[in-house]
Structures are given as structure tokens and as C-alpha cells.
Scaffold this active site. Structure first.
Site, PDB file in Angstrom:
ATOM      1  N   MET A  21       0.615  -1.013   0.134  1.00  0.00           N
ATOM      2  CA  MET A  21       0.463  -0.098   0.073  1.00  0.00           C
ATOM      3  C   MET A  21       0.908   0.942  -0.234  1.00  0.00           C
ATOM      4  O   MET A  21       1.517   1.102   0.328  1.00  0.00           O
ATOM      5  CB  MET A  21      -0.880  -0.082   0.699  1.00  0.00           C
ATOM      6  N   CYS A 112      -3.016  -3.008  -9.836  1.00  0.00           N
ATOM      7  CA  CYS A 112      -3.284  -1.395  -9.579  1.00  0.00           C
ATOM      8  C   CYS A 112      -4.551  -0.208 -10.593  1.00  0.00           C
ATOM      9  O   CYS A 112      -3.974  -0.078 -11.387  1.00  0.00           O
ATOM     10  CB  CYS A 112      -2.449  -0.422  -9.690  1.00  0.00           C
ATOM     11  N   LYS A 152       0.556 -10.563  -9.378  1.00  0.00           N
ATOM     12  CA  LYS A 152      -1.340 -10.087  -8.642  1.00  0.00           C
ATOM     13  C   LYS A 152      -2.348  -9.169  -9.194  1.00  0.00           C
ATOM     14  O   LYS A 152      -1.979  -8.666  -9.589  1.00  0.00           O
ATOM     15  CB  LYS A 152      -1.228  -9.273  -6.913  1.00  0.00           C
ATOM     16  N   ASP A 216     -11.777  -7.740   1.330  1.00  0.00           N
ATOM     17  CA  ASP A 216     -12.600  -7.306   2.803  1.00  0.00           C
ATOM     18  C   ASP A 216     -12.193  -8.578   3.237  1.00  0.00           C
ATOM     19  O   ASP A 216     -12.850  -9.631   3.965  1.00  0.00           O
ATOM     20  CB  ASP A 216     -13.743  -7.592   2.210  1.00  0.00           C
TER      21      ASP A 216
END
Length: 385
Positions: A21, A112, A152, A216
């Protein structure tokens, strides 16, 4: 639910990865997360990935980028996330990292959704161009040699342009060591709910390498439930640990089958904040810069605690370590863990947004000569985006 996660030659007894992050997961925060993860784990409770850095900036030895990829003595394995759109530049950056002995694990960013990345064809929209995606992963794995490369990604650009199943199969065939899926499209950004069913579908499609789920996860129970419901091999944790590095202790305990959970008093939170400040000051070698960087974390740390607006504002304008300690001293350090007000979603969710892309990007899975010629514009020279 005791299980481990293996990425190349590296194994963690907790199947958890700290998501990169920007401006958050620098060395000080990673060290805090490791310290908590080690409470119930023999090896720090997972993999802890750097902030995203750009391949071009590494090739050009950009000073700030080189500082971001230089890790602490305790950081083993050293996991670095790379962003790029040119296979040759990504391969060259990996060779630089290997030659300088700076990396043990490379993660490639194809998730991203930030406009400055996607509008030039990078990040979450790149896997739509199948050949380019294949070449990037293939060249990265080749350049990395014995250093494992993971991928990712997101589900796709939108529901009409899903890419994650193709990306998973391509990554697997190209020799990637694992693939992580954020269960949202680029258009969703961080809004709505992550679709864990997509993670389950990817796990069914990709069978020879670990599949990791992201989206989440706000508690250890969420992580355990994701693994149970989707069959994924581990989880990637992002916004859920903002202001809560102790969540890695909960995750390590949860996956070890232990009921232990960290429920800090306000005073314990204050002590972690001071520890965070000290690490930032050491990292930046500048007290002012260190405490200024900490300001963004204040709201996350005190979410749900009895800290009024005036005190929060004062803390968000701290100027020194002594100033921080003085402003913390007026709080009620005996205030207990608030429970539900602390838990659940944190960070900005926002709203769905149309993803910015080059004109005509979605017309074909093949990359046109026009788009190919413009890809160099997407090779950002500065990291942290």
C-alpha cells in the site's frame, strides 16, 4: 485450520501476505506487522511485501526507489512488488535487484486501478492484452532465475472484460510461484464487496501453484472464512491492517487454531503509535519527516476509541516525537478495547469509477502497434503510486 504457505523456497507457517500500500507499507510498518505476527509464528507470521516500486526507477537507480527496496536485517524473505509494462525493463530491473542482493521474492503488480497507471495501459488493465501479459511474466521469471515471482491481479476491467482466469493459467504456465486475486474489477476500485466466488473459480482453474485471495478481510475470522469458502491457499491483507498491525498476531493465532486475539486498550494503542513513530524517524533519518509521515495513520489507529475531534486534530499536526508523547498523555490510557466500533471496514471505499484507458484498449486482446509505441509512456519513473 493449521496450514502453511510456500512461495518458491520460502515457507511461512501462517498463509498471509501483507499487501503493498503506497505510503503505508514502508519498512517501519512492515516491521511492526512482523513483530506482532511473530507472537504466534516461528517466522513472523507471513510474507511482507514492499510498497510498489517501478521497474524503470530501479533500472535508473532512482535514489528514493533504491531506499524503498533496501530492507531491514529482520526482513526475511525480502519481498518487493514491481510495476511495469515493458518486459525488457521489468527483466532488467529484476537483474539489478538480484545483482545488488536486494530481493528474495518478486511480486508483479497487475491490480492497480489508479488512473495515472491504467490510462497508459498499466496495472489492472494490462492483463487484457494477453500477449503482453504473457511476455512480462515469462521474462520476469527468466530474469529472476531462482528468485520466485508471483502475480497479483484483479478480476478484470469490468464484468464484460474479465481477465483473471486467463491471467491465472498464463502465470501458472510461465512459471510463476503463486497468483493473488483481488475479488474486484478495476471499475469497482475499492467499492462494494469483494467477490470471493471469483477466488474460488481461480482456485479451481489453477492447480499447481498457490492461489491467494484478497478483498474484505477485516479480521482473522474473515481470513479463515475466505480460505474455507474458496479453497484458496492463503490470504492477502491490505486495508484491514491500517492502524492495526496487531492484526497479524490475530491471523497467526487463528491459522494456528488458537483463540488468542489482540484487543488493545487505548494506552496500548498509544504505545504502538510511539513505537511506529520511532521506527519512522530511524527509517527517514529525520524526526520531522518521520512524525509527519505518521499523521496519516492517526485516524486509523484511533478508529472507534474515545478520542475526540480536538485531540485527533492535535495528533494529526504533531511536529516531533516529544510533541506526540505530550499529546498522547492527555488521553485516557485505561479506556478499554471498544469492540465492534474498531472492527469491520476501514480505509476509503469510494464508489465505482470508469477506468481510464488508452483509446481503443478494449477493442482487442491483441496489442496494436499504436498502443505498443505508447507503452513507454506508462513506464513511470517514480515509485510509490
Amino acid at each position: 485450520m493449521s496450514r502453511s504457505l510456500t512461495i518458491g523456497p520460502h515457507t511461512s507457517d501462517t498463509p498471509v501476505v501483507l499487501a503493498p500500500m503506497a505510503g503505508v507499507t514502508n519498512m517501519p510498518f512492515r516491521l511492526l506487522c512482523r513483530e506482532f505476527g511473530a507472537r504466534h509464528s516461528a517466522n513472523d507470521g507471513g510474507f511482507f511485501v514492499s510498497e510498489m516500486v517501478t521497474s524503470r526507477a530501479i533500472v535508473e537507480r532512482h535514489p528514493e526507489t533504491m531506499r524503498l527496496v533496501t530492507m531491514g536485517e529482520r526482513e526475511t524473505p525480502r519481498s518487493i512488488q514491481l510495476y511495469g509494462v515493458d518486459p525488457a525493463t521489468i527483466a532488467a530491473s529484476i537483474r539489478v535487484l538480484r545483482e545488488l542482493d536486494l530481493v528474495d521474492h518478486v511480486d508483479l503488480n497487475f491490480g492497480c486501478p489508479v488512473p495515472k497507471v491504467t490510462r497508459k495501459g498499466g496495472g489492472a488493465v494490462l492483463p487484457w492484452k494477453t500477449e503482453l501479459f504473457t511476455r512480462i511474466v515469462t521474462e520476469a521469471v527468466k530474469a529472476a532465475e531462482d528468485v520466485p515471482v508471483t502475480v497479483k491481479t484483479r478480476m478484470g476491467v469490468d464484468d464484460s472484460h474479465l481477465t483473471y482466469l486467463d491471467a491465472g493459467r498464463i502465470a501458472e504456465e510461465a512459471g510463476a510461484a503463486a497468483i493473488a486475486l483481488h475479488g474486484r474489477t478495476a471499475n469497482q476500485h475499492y467499492s462494494g464487496h469483494a467477490r470471493w466466488e471469483a477466488i474460488a473459480s481461480l482456485k479451481q482453474a489453477v492447480t499447481s501453484i498457490p492461489v491467494l485471495g484478497n478483498g474484505d478481510i477485516w479480521s482473522a475470522e474473515d481470513a479463515l472464512r475466505m480460505v474455507e469458502e474458496t479453497g484458496c491457499d492463503g490470504v492477502v491483507l491490505g486495508r484491514g491492517c491500517q492502524g492495526r498491525p496487531w492484526l497479524f498476531a490475530d491471523l497467526a493465532a487463528g491459522f494456528a487454531g488458537k483463540p488468542d486475539r489482540v484487543k488493545p486498550t487505548l494506552g496500548e494503542v498509544a504505545r504502538v503509535l510511539i513505537r511506529h513513530a520511532e521506527l519512522l524517524i530511524e527509517f527517514f533519518e529525520d524526526e520531522g519527516r518521520g512524525v509527519r509521515d505518521l499523521r496519516k495513520h492517526v485516524g486509523w489507529y484511533f478508529k472507534g476509541y474515545p478520542v475526540g475531534g480536538k485531540a485527533r486534530h492535535a495528533l494529526a499536526t504533531m511536529e516531533s516525537l516529544d510533541d506526540l508523547k505530550e499529546k498522547l498523555s492527555v488521553l485516557d490510557w485505561e479506556a478499554p478495547y471498544p469492540g465492534e466500533p474498531v472492527e469491520g471496514p476501514r480505509g476509503r471505499a469510494g464508489h465505482p469509477k470508469r477506468t481510464h484507458m488508452p483509446d481503443g484498449w478494449l477493442d482487442s486482446r491483441e496489442i496494436s502497434q499504436e498502443h505498443r509505441a505508447r507503452l513507454h509512456e506508462a513506464e513511470l519513473s517514480v515509485s510509490g503510486g
